[in-house]
Design an enzyme around this catalytic site. Structure first.
Site, PDB file in Angstrom:
ATOM      1  CG  HIS A 419      -9.360   6.866  -5.793  1.00 30.92           C
ATOM      2  ND1 HIS A 419     -10.252   6.319  -6.684  1.00 30.92           N
ATOM      3  CD2 HIS A 419      -8.272   7.238  -6.520  1.00 30.92           C
ATOM      4  CE1 HIS A 419      -9.740   6.355  -7.901  1.00 30.92           C
ATOM      5  NE2 HIS A 419      -8.538   6.906  -7.832  1.00 30.92           N
ATOM      6  CB  CYS A 438      -4.768   7.342  -8.224  1.00 31.29           C
ATOM      7  SG  CYS A 438      -4.320   9.051  -7.887  1.00 31.29           S
TER       8      CYS A 438
END
Length: 524
Positions: A419, A438
Site C-alpha cells: 500500500h 505489510c
C-alpha cells in the site's frame, strides 16, 4: 496487516517445543532462543507421550515409525527440526526434494506434505507441530529407503549429518548442470568468480583506520585510511585506477557514492565506521553470501521465467521492481515489517487494486496502541478520521489514511498486502523496517498507473479521481500479476554492480559455519 494472535494461542500452537533432555524437577522450564520466536517449553514425560500419541493416532499410517521418529527429538534443545522460526528451513526443502527424486519411495500423507511446499496452498491448515513431525517421518522413510542394505540405522546420529550445509552442497552439486532461468543467478555467478580471484590477491587487506576511536571522514580529509579505502574501491571496481593518494578528492567522492548506492547506504560522501566495517567483511563471508543467494535464485527461477509481468519486492534492499515483457517498468523504495513483525517471504498473485481504501485497524493494534488513547481523548477517533463500525475501528479514506491512496491485494494467510503511505519521510532512512508486516511503497501511485496501462478505461484522470475519493473503490484485475516477496542479501543491478545488503531478519545465519559448494561457481 499481519494478523496477531494472543500469547495463549501462540503458546498453544508453538511446536510441542519440548526436549527429551534432562527432565527438570519442576513441570516447566522456560527458555527463549535466538533462532526461534517460539517459546521453548520443557515438559515432563507424560506431556511428551500425550502429544506424540495424539499425532500418531491422527496419522495412523506412520504409527509403525513412531519410535524412530521420536528418537530424533531425544537430545534436541530446540522444539522443531525442520523450521527456521515460522518457515520451513532449507534443510526441510532439501529433504522434500530428495524424497521426491527417490525411486519407489511410498510417502504416506503425500498431499499434506506437498501443501507445505506449495506457494498456492494455505499452510496454516497444519500446525507447526504436525508439519515438523510429518517431515521427521518423511526423513525416516527417506533414510530407510536410501540405506536399504543396512539392518540397523542410528537415525539421530544420521540426522546430525543431514542438518549440515554439506547436504545443501550435495544438492547444489547434483543440480549444477540444471538450467536456471532467472538471469540474476548468472550475474551473481560472475561476481562470485571475481570475488574468488580477489581472495587470492595480496592487495586485498583489512583496512586499518589511522585514528582510534574512529572519526568520520569527509571530502578533503587527509588520512592513511583514505588511501586504504581508495585501494579497496579500486579492487571492487568502483574506481578505474588507484592513485594511492591519501586525500579525499573528487575522484574518490564519486567512487564512495557509487559504493554506497549499490550497497543500499544513504547516498552521501561521509565515510562512517559502519562503511569501513562493511568493507572489512572477510571475502570468504562475501563468497558464502553470493553462493547462498544463487541458491535462492533457483527457488523462484521457473516461476519468474514463466511470468511476462511481475512485481518483485526484495526485503533486505527495501526495493520493489515492476517488470513487464522482460523490461523493468518501475523501481520504488519500500519499507517492510519490523523484526518482531516480519514481512513474510512468499509468492502470490495481485488480483485487485483498491483506491481510497479504508483501513480496518487490526485488533492487536487497537488493544496495544489505540485503546488507551481512545480512553484518554473522546475525540481521538474523529481527529484521526476514524470510526467504529460493527465493533471494529477503521480509518476513512483520505490523504492521511495509514494505507495512503491505494493498496494492492494478493490473497495470503498472513493478510499482508502492499500500500501507499502518508509517511513519506520514512523512506529517507537506510534501514526501513517500520511496518507491522505489510509493504509500504513510496511510488504506489506510479505503480498503479503502470499496472493499469493495459486497461484503457483507467485513464490518468480516472485514477486521480479514484484516489481522491471519499469511498473505497476496488478494481479486480482480469489478469492476475505474480508478486515475489524475496530475501536476497546480494543482488546485481542492471549496471552489473553487486550490492550486499543487511541481513535484517538474520536468515543468512549459518549455525555450522560452513559455506555452499564451489560447484555452483563453475560448470555453467
Amino acid at each position: 496487516m499481519r494478523t496477531f494472535y494472543s500469547f495463549t494461542v501462540i503458546l498453544g500452537l508453538s511446536f510441542f517445543v519440548f526436549s527429551f533432555n534432562k527432565i527438570e524437577k519442576s513441570n516447566f522450564t522456560y527458555k527463549n532462543t535466538k533462532a526461534s520466536n517460539h517459546l521453548t517449553v520443557y515438559n515432563n514425560q507424560n506431556d511428551v507421550n500425550e502429544i506424540s500419541n495424539d499425532f500418531f493416532k491422527r496419522y495412523s499410517d506412520l504409527k509403525k515409525y513412531k519410535s524412530d521418529v521420536m528418537s530424533l527429538y531425544k537430545n534436541r534443545t530446540l522444539g522443531t527440526i525442520w523450521f527456521d522460526e515460522d518457515e520451513i528451513s532449507e534443510f526441510g526443502s532439501v529433504l522434500y526434494e530428495k524424497a521426491k527424486k527417490t525411486n519407489d519411495l511410498v510417502i504416506p500423507y503425500q498431499k499434506e506434505i506437498d501443501q507445505l511446499f506449495s506457494s498456492s496452498s494455505d499452510k496454516s491448515i497444519l500446525s507447526q507441530t504436525d508439519a515438523d513431525m510429518l517431515l521427521s517421518s518423511l526423513y525416516v522413510l527417506y533414510t530407510k529407503k536410501s540405506n536399504a542394505d543396512k539392518k540397523k540405522l542410528a537415525y539421530d546420529a544420521m540426522l546430525k549429518d543431514f542438518l549440515n550445509y554439506s547436504t545443501i552442497e550435495e544438492t547444489a552439486t547434483v543440480d549444477a548442470n540444471a538450467k536456471v532461468e532467472y538471469d540474476q543467478y548468472y550475474k551473481l555467478q560472475d561476481v562470485l568468480k571475481k570475488y574468488k580471484r580477489l581472495e587470492k590477491s595480496s592487495k586485498y587487506k583489512p583496512i586499518v583506520p589511522e585514528e582510534f576511536p574512529y572519526k568520520d571522514l569527509r571530502p578533503d580529509a587527509v588520512s592513511s585510511t583514505i588511501a586504504q579505502v581508495r585501494t579497496r574501491l579500486y579492487l571492487l571496481g568502483d574506481l578505474k585506477s588507484d592513485s594511492k593518494s591519501n586525500v579525499y578528492d573528487r575522484e574518490l567522492m564519486d567512487a564512495v557514492m557509487k559504493y554506497k548506492v549499490r550497497n543500499g547506504f544513504k547516498p552521501n560522501y561521509i565515510l562512517a565506521e559502519e562503511h569501513i566495517n562493511e568493507m572489512n567483511i572477510p571475502l570468504e563471508d562475501k563468497v558464502a553470501t553470493l553462493k547462498l543467494n544463487m541458491e535462492r535464485c533457483r527457488e523462484i527461477s521457473a516461476l519468474i521465467a514463466a511470468s511476462d509481468e511481475y512485481v518483485l519486492v526484495n526485503v533486505p534492499s527495501y526495493e520493489l521492481i515492476y517488470v513487464k515483457n522482460g523490461k523493468v517498468q518501475l523501481t520504488s523504495p519500500v519499507f517492510v515489517g519490523a523484526p518482531l513483525t516480519k514481512t513474510t517471504i512468499f509468492n502470490g498473485e495481485i488480483d485487485r487494486i483498491v483506491f481510497s481504501p479504508y483501513w480496518t485497524v487490526p485488533q492487536s493494534i487497537v488493544q496495544n496502541e489505540l485503546r488507551s488513547k481512545i480512553a484518554a481523548d473522546p475525540n481521538y477517533l474523529a481527529e484521526k478520521n476514524m470510526e467504529m463500525v460493527n465493533g471494529q475501528v477503521r480509518q476513512k479514506p483520505g490523504p492521511d489514511n495509514s494505507l495512503g491512496l491505494v493498496k494492492f491485494m494478493f490473497p495470503n494467510s498472513d493478510d499482508i498486502y502492499m500500500h501507499d503511505t502518508p509517511s513519506k519521510t520514512l523512506f529517507d532512512f537506510e534501514k526501513r523496517t517500520f511496518s507491522h508486516g505489510c509493504i509500504n511503497v513510496k511510488m504506489a501511485k506510479e505503480l498503479a498507473v503502470a499496472m493499469l496501462k493495459d486497461y484503457p478505461e483507467w485513464t490518468q484522470a480516472k485514477i486521480d479521481k479514484a484516489m481522491a475519493g471519499k469511498v473505497e473503490n476496488s478494481f479486480k484485475l482480469s489478469k492476475k500479476v505474480p508478486i515475489f516477496i524475496t530475501y536476497f542479501t546480494s543482488l546485481v543491478n542492471d549496471k552489473g554492480e553487486i550490492g550486499f545488503f543487511q541481513d535484517v531478519y538474520e536468515k543468512d545465519a549459518n549455525p555450522n559455519g560452513e559455506t555452499l559448494p564451489d560447484a555452483v561457481i563453475v560448470n555453467q
